[in-house]
Design a protein around this motif. Structure first.
Motif, PDB file in Angstrom:
ATOM      1  N   ILE A  12       1.008  -1.355  -0.358  1.00 53.47           N
ATOM      2  CA  ILE A  12      -0.301   0.513  -0.262  1.00 53.47           C
ATOM      3  C   ILE A  12       0.841   1.487  -0.130  1.00 53.47           C
ATOM      4  CG2 ILE A  12      -1.675   1.006   1.541  1.00 53.47           C
ATOM      5  CD1 ILE A  12      -2.585  -1.741   2.251  1.00 53.47           C
ATOM      6  N   VAL A  13       2.128   1.210   0.961  1.00 50.92           N
ATOM      7  CA  VAL A  13       3.037   3.000   1.217  1.00 50.92           C
ATOM      8  C   VAL A  13       3.319   2.797  -0.400  1.00 50.92           C
ATOM      9  CG1 VAL A  13       2.767   2.708   3.947  1.00 50.92           C
ATOM     10  CG2 VAL A  13       4.974   1.412   2.576  1.00 50.92           C
ATOM     11  N   ARG A  14       3.529   2.089  -1.307  1.00 50.71           N
ATOM     12  CA  ARG A  14       4.876   2.317  -1.933  1.00 50.71           C
ATOM     13  C   ARG A  14       3.990   2.832  -3.467  1.00 50.71           C
ATOM     14  NH1 ARG A  14       6.358  -3.216  -4.909  1.00 50.71           N
ATOM     15  NH2 ARG A  14       7.479  -1.225  -6.098  1.00 50.71           N
ATOM     16  N   PHE A  15       2.658   3.526  -3.213  1.00 52.12           N
ATOM     17  CA  PHE A  15       1.529   4.703  -3.897  1.00 52.12           C
ATOM     18  C   PHE A  15       1.723   5.856  -3.771  1.00 52.12           C
ATOM     19  CE2 PHE A  15      -0.189  -0.011  -4.664  1.00 52.12           C
ATOM     20  CZ  PHE A  15      -0.211   0.058  -6.132  1.00 52.12           C
ATOM     21  N   ILE A  16       2.131   6.139  -2.201  1.00 51.32           N
ATOM     22  CA  ILE A  16       2.476   7.197  -1.723  1.00 51.32           C
ATOM     23  C   ILE A  16       4.399   7.821  -2.035  1.00 51.32           C
ATOM     24  CG2 ILE A  16       3.652   8.540   0.410  1.00 51.32           C
ATOM     25  CD1 ILE A  16       0.698   7.468   0.604  1.00 51.32           C
ATOM     26  N   PRO A  17       4.198   8.569  -3.102  1.00 50.00           N
ATOM     27  CA  PRO A  17       5.249   9.140  -3.767  1.00 50.00           C
ATOM     28  C   PRO A  17       5.879  10.265  -2.624  1.00 50.00           C
ATOM     29  CG  PRO A  17       3.108  11.067  -4.014  1.00 50.00           C
ATOM     30  CD  PRO A  17       3.169   9.871  -3.286  1.00 50.00           C
ATOM     31  N   ASN A  18       6.043  10.357  -1.568  1.00 52.42           N
ATOM     32  CA  ASN A  18       6.637  10.719  -0.166  1.00 52.42           C
ATOM     33  C   ASN A  18       7.801   9.878   0.387  1.00 52.42           C
ATOM     34  OD1 ASN A  18       7.597  12.363   1.363  1.00 52.42           O
ATOM     35  ND2 ASN A  18       6.766  14.063   1.433  1.00 52.42           N
ATOM     36  N   TRP A  19       8.952   9.975   0.194  1.00 52.65           N
ATOM     37  CA  TRP A  19       9.490   8.685   1.095  1.00 52.65           C
ATOM     38  C   TRP A  19       9.071   8.819   3.337  1.00 52.65           C
ATOM     39  CZ3 TRP A  19      11.319   4.350   0.784  1.00 52.65           C
ATOM     40  CH2 TRP A  19      11.837   4.423  -0.101  1.00 52.65           C
ATOM     41  N   TRP A  20       8.752  10.180   3.264  1.00 52.39           N
ATOM     42  CA  TRP A  20       8.450  10.560   4.861  1.00 52.39           C
ATOM     43  C   TRP A  20       6.986  10.428   4.630  1.00 52.39           C
ATOM     44  CZ3 TRP A  20      11.760  11.294   8.193  1.00 52.39           C
ATOM     45  CH2 TRP A  20      13.054  11.076   7.939  1.00 52.39           C
ATOM     46  N   GLY A  21       5.483  10.570   3.679  1.00 54.31           N
ATOM     47  CA  GLY A  21       4.584  10.062   4.260  1.00 54.31           C
ATOM     48  C   GLY A  21       4.658   8.436   3.972  1.00 54.31           C
ATOM     49  N   ARG A  22       5.352   8.001   3.261  1.00 47.55           N
ATOM     50  CA  ARG A  22       5.477   6.410   3.829  1.00 47.55           C
ATOM     51  C   ARG A  22       5.963   5.796   4.272  1.00 47.55           C
ATOM     52  NH1 ARG A  22       8.554   4.232  -1.778  1.00 47.55           N
ATOM     53  NH2 ARG A  22       7.723   5.366  -3.992  1.00 47.55           N
ATOM     54  N   ILE A  23       6.729   6.348   5.630  1.00 49.01           N
ATOM     55  CA  ILE A  23       7.512   5.759   6.990  1.00 49.01           C
ATOM     56  C   ILE A  23       5.917   6.172   7.852  1.00 49.01           C
ATOM     57  CG2 ILE A  23       9.547   6.342   8.357  1.00 49.01           C
ATOM     58  CD1 ILE A  23      11.163   7.148   6.086  1.00 49.01           C
ATOM     59  N   VAL A  24       5.683   7.721   7.678  1.00 51.22           N
ATOM     60  CA  VAL A  24       4.730   7.728   8.258  1.00 51.22           C
ATOM     61  C   VAL A  24       3.914   6.797   8.544  1.00 51.22           C
ATOM     62  CG1 VAL A  24       3.148   9.511   9.078  1.00 51.22           C
ATOM     63  CG2 VAL A  24       5.433  10.030   8.547  1.00 51.22           C
ATOM     64  N   LEU A  25       2.988   7.188   7.312  1.00 46.47           N
ATOM     65  CA  LEU A  25       2.165   5.376   6.656  1.00 46.47           C
ATOM     66  C   LEU A  25       2.000   4.245   7.000  1.00 46.47           C
ATOM     67  CD1 LEU A  25      -1.069   5.177   5.706  1.00 46.47           C
ATOM     68  CD2 LEU A  25      -0.268   5.465   3.847  1.00 46.47           C
ATOM     69  N   PHE A  26       3.378   3.701   7.443  1.00 42.75           N
ATOM     70  CA  PHE A  26       3.995   2.358   7.440  1.00 42.75           C
ATOM     71  C   PHE A  26       3.770   2.807   9.112  1.00 42.75           C
ATOM     72  CE2 PHE A  26       6.537  -0.671   8.599  1.00 42.75           C
ATOM     73  CZ  PHE A  26       6.309  -2.019   7.780  1.00 42.75           C
ATOM     74  N   GLY A  27       4.003   3.365   9.865  1.00 46.30           N
ATOM     75  CA  GLY A  27       4.110   2.989  11.679  1.00 46.30           C
ATOM     76  C   GLY A  27       3.007   3.458  11.726  1.00 46.30           C
ATOM     77  N   VAL A  28       1.548   4.447  10.883  1.00 45.96           N
ATOM     78  CA  VAL A  28       0.729   4.361  11.279  1.00 45.96           C
ATOM     79  C   VAL A  28      -0.022   3.202  11.108  1.00 45.96           C
ATOM     80  CG1 VAL A  28      -1.718   5.361  11.151  1.00 45.96           C
ATOM     81  CG2 VAL A  28       0.465   6.497  11.898  1.00 45.96           C
ATOM     82  N   LEU A  29      -0.035   2.594  10.469  1.00 53.13           N
ATOM     83  CA  LEU A  29      -0.878   1.748   9.735  1.00 53.13           C
ATOM     84  C   LEU A  29      -0.258  -0.137  10.538  1.00 53.13           C
ATOM     85  CD1 LEU A  29      -1.311   1.897   5.514  1.00 53.13           C
ATOM     86  CD2 LEU A  29      -3.429   1.903   8.147  1.00 53.13           C
ATOM     87  N   VAL A  30       1.161  -0.039  10.637  1.00 56.25           N
ATOM     88  CA  VAL A  30       1.412  -1.195  11.344  1.00 56.25           C
ATOM     89  C   VAL A  30       1.471  -0.875  12.697  1.00 56.25           C
ATOM     90  CG1 VAL A  30       3.560  -2.753  12.043  1.00 56.25           C
ATOM     91  CG2 VAL A  30       3.000  -2.080   9.168  1.00 56.25           C
ATOM     92  N   GLY A  31       2.045   0.437  13.445  1.00 59.13           N
ATOM     93  CA  GLY A  31       1.780  -0.079  14.352  1.00 59.13           C
ATOM     94  C   GLY A  31       0.773   0.494  15.367  1.00 59.13           C
TER      95      GLY A  31
END
Length: 190
Positions: A12-31
């Motif tokens: 899912i986070v691969r579709f986010i263009p911004n690296w910081w956005g990917r990291i934050v979304l990944f952290g929220v969805l897994v955390g």
């Protein structure tokens, strides 16, 4: 299940263009769904390592007699197998009446027990992090002082796992040899 979710989130986070956005979304969805997994699992494993085995707090001389509060056929078989010759049932146990003729089973009030030790069960003791403890206790008959304890633990898992129970299973269950307290009453002092 956690590994599958992490893979889904990674896709899912691969579709986010911004690296910081990917990291934050990944952290929220897994955390959010798994924030308590490391600490809850650690506490469960620690309890299993330290308290699931039989703990003897004072020396127990070998016994031929024991009192129990409730009669259970499986437990009766364990007591007989261990060599207990007198089983005093101190609580209301209608199913023990069939075994009175054996000469091993006696229905008596706890105050009149001849046994030095009683075996008691305490179940569903609530612990932090959605854990339940079940204890098998060896108590002195006179004062109910606990001389030995064996515990088993049941961890419900994460909050969402408990909410969807029994569909998503448990976080874990651990116990040791169930007959250890019975054999502790029979062993010879070294």
């Amino acid at each position: 299940m956690a590994a599958v979710w992490v893979l889904i989130v990674a896709v899912i986070v691969r579709f986010i263009p911004n690296w910081w956005g990917r990291i934050v979304l990944f952290g929220v969805l897994v955390g959010i769904p798994f924030w308590e997994l490391p600490y809850g699992y650690y506490n469960f494993q620690k309890l299993c390592r330290e308290e699931a085995k039989l703990q003897i707090f004072e020396e127990i001389p070998p016994q031929d007699s024991v009192c129990i509060e409730h009669f259970d056929l499986g437990f009766y078989a364990s007591l007989v197998k261990a060599g207990i010759s007198r089983i005093e049932v101190t609580g209301r146990s209608d199913n023990a009446k069939n075994y009175l003729a054996s000469g091993r089973v006696f229905l008596i009030p706890r105050k009149q027990a001849e046994s030095s030790y009683c075996i008691a069960f305490k179940s569903n003791i609530s612990l932090p992090w959605r854990m339940l403890r079940h204890d098998t206790l060896i108590e002195r008959a006179g004062d109910r002082h606990v001389v030995a304890r064996q515990s088993s633990f049941r961890w419900a898992g994460m909050w969402w796992q408990q909410q969807a129970s029994p569909v998503l299973g448990l976080g874990g269950v651990c116990s040791d040899e169930q007959n250890s307290p019975v054999f502790a009453l029979r062993k010879k002092a070294s």
